[in-house]
Design an enzyme around this catalytic site. Structure first.
Site, mmCIF file in Angstrom:
data_model
loop_
_atom_site.group_PDB
_atom_site.id
_atom_site.type_symbol
_atom_site.label_atom_id
_atom_site.label_comp_id
_atom_site.label_asym_id
_atom_site.label_seq_id
_atom_site.Cartn_x
_atom_site.Cartn_y
_atom_site.Cartn_z
ATOM 1 C CB ALA A 35 -0.966 -0.038 1.182
ATOM 2 C CG ASP A 45 -3.631 -3.370 1.169
ATOM 3 O OD1 ASP A 45 -3.274 -4.368 1.811
ATOM 4 O OD2 ASP A 45 -2.987 -2.915 0.201
HETATM 5 O O1 MRU Z 1 -1.259 -7.123 -3.337
HETATM 6 P P1 MRU Z 1 -0.154 -6.480 -2.540
HETATM 7 O O2 MRU Z 1 1.117 -7.249 -2.551
HETATM 8 O O3 MRU Z 1 0.031 -5.031 -2.888
HETATM 9 O O4 MRU Z 1 -0.709 -6.527 -1.062
HETATM 10 C C1 MRU Z 1 0.059 -5.979 -0.032
HETATM 11 C C2 MRU Z 1 -0.535 -6.151 1.310
HETATM 12 O O5 MRU Z 1 -1.612 -6.683 1.476
HETATM 13 C C3 MRU Z 1 0.218 -5.534 2.455
HETATM 14 O O6 MRU Z 1 0.021 -6.283 3.606
HETATM 15 C C4 MRU Z 1 -0.290 -4.113 2.677
HETATM 16 O O7 MRU Z 1 -0.273 -3.402 1.480
HETATM 17 C C5 MRU Z 1 0.502 -3.399 3.684
HETATM 18 S S1 MRU Z 1 2.129 -3.007 3.106
HETATM 19 C C6 MRU Z 1 2.903 -2.147 4.315
#
Ligand code: MRU
Length: 348
Positions: free
Chosen positions: A50, A238
């Protein structure tokens, strides 16, 4: 603290993103020249996590201005809406791009905005490091209350480290921070089907940090907790709704439910930019549905029957009642209630 990986580089006016799809076996940087390049990099998950998606959003808007110095505000706003639509669940993307739009709205000469956006992007990344440190410190305080100073067995899901944030990291940042204080015995990294952020990315970061860990399949969570092999779980976010319901990588919600069942503390670690206080509860959070081929194929080869169908929700929502606490740079939210969320995360 060492920052061993650079997922986003900006040198001599050139933006490069580490292609996270190829990790851990290849470290290849892709050059971003246009807003469309950034859109595609976000959508195809060259860049992910995110906060880093949010930062790429700012860079995308900066590139748009650089390539189109004569545009007027409505065009900038239109481009912002386009870039925001690259991935829907992580609120950080909209948060960062909306801030660019506000900067543009207040700018008399649009062509003066490009260097300001570049500076802003760099500052946002640097500021996140300080914020991550604060969250890690809050987590340490909370853990000391529960377990004293003994080294802990920690579990995490997806990737929330430098690769997801550009700096230290949220949930994984806490783990790295605690490990530097000899407070981590071992880590269980959930492999995170289907994109394997746990086995490909988190393990890669843990290896670089020299932190003892095992990759486990998602289905092992109950086994681990029933056998008292996990002291605490840290996950990222997210989008966090007003009541504390938290959208994160699919599989996080089942972890939180199993943790509640076995009495294992389950914490979310996320900056204030991951909160969406306009959304009342998790029911209002849009969950991204990704390409079924991410499940049906591996490295472009079918692993399921070519006629099989697959449903690929990329995120799920952990109910606030299953979350022990949320660490953000403004403080610790525990118990997770609407009142505490708004009181603590209500100001950016
Ligand atoms: O699909 P992604 O890899 O972007 O998903 C990422 C996540 O779900 C993380 O846990 C979230 O973005 C937090 S990152 C600090």
């Amino acid at each position: 603290m060492k920052n061993v990986i650079e997922p986003l580089k900006y040198d001599n006016e050139i933006l490069k993103l580490l292609d996270q799809r190829l990790l851990p076996l290849e470290e290849v940087y892709l050059t971003m020249k246009t807003i469309e390049d950034c859109y595609k990099a976000i959508q195809d998950m060259v860049v992910r996590g995110a906060p880093l998606i949010g930062f790429t959003g700012i860079w995308g808007m900066a590139l748009y201005l650089k390539n189109n110095p004569k545009i007027v505000f409505p065009q900038f706003e239109q481009a912002a809406n386009y870039l925001k639509s690259s991935r829907p669940t992580a609120v950080n993307l909209a948060y960062e791009i909306d801030r660019c739009v506000e900067m543009a709205r207040n700018e008399t000469h649009m062509n003066a905005l490009y260097p300001k956006l570049v500076l802003h992007a760099q500052q946002e990344m640097n500021n996140l490091y300080e914020k991550n440190l604060k969250m890690a410190h809050l987590a340490e305080i909370e853990l000391t209350k529960i377990y004293g100073d003994r080294p802990l067995n920690v579990m995490t899901i997806c990737n929330t480290g430098t690769l997801a944030c550009g700096v230290l990291g949220t949930a994984l940042g806490v783990i790295v921070y605690l490990n530097n204080k000899n407070k981590v015995k071992s880590v269980y990294a959930s492999e995170t089907r289907p994109y394997l952020q746990g086995s490909r990315l988190t393990s890669y970061e843990l290896l670089k940090e020299g932190i003892d860990h095992n990759i486990v399949v998602e289905g092992a969570a109950s086994y681990l907790m029933k056998n008292k092999m996990v002291d605490v779980i840290f996950a990222g976010a997210d989008r966090i709704a007003r009541n504390g319901d938290t959208a994160n990588k699919v599989g996080t919600s089942s972890l939180s439910i199993i943790a509640k069942h076995y009495g294992v503390p389950f914490f979310i670690v996320a900056p204030v930019s991951s909160f969406d206080l306009n959304t009342e509860s998790g029911e209002g959070i849009e969950i991204e549905l990704r390409d079924p081929n991410e499940i049906l194929k591996y490295k472009n080869q079918y692993i399921a029957h070519p006629d099989a169908k697959a449903l690929n929700p990329s995120f799920d929502v952990s109910d606030h009642s299953c979350i022990t606490g949320i660490f953000c740079e403004n403080g610790t939210i525990s118990p997770v209630t609407t009142l505490n969320v708004t009181k603590i995360a209500g100001h950016k």
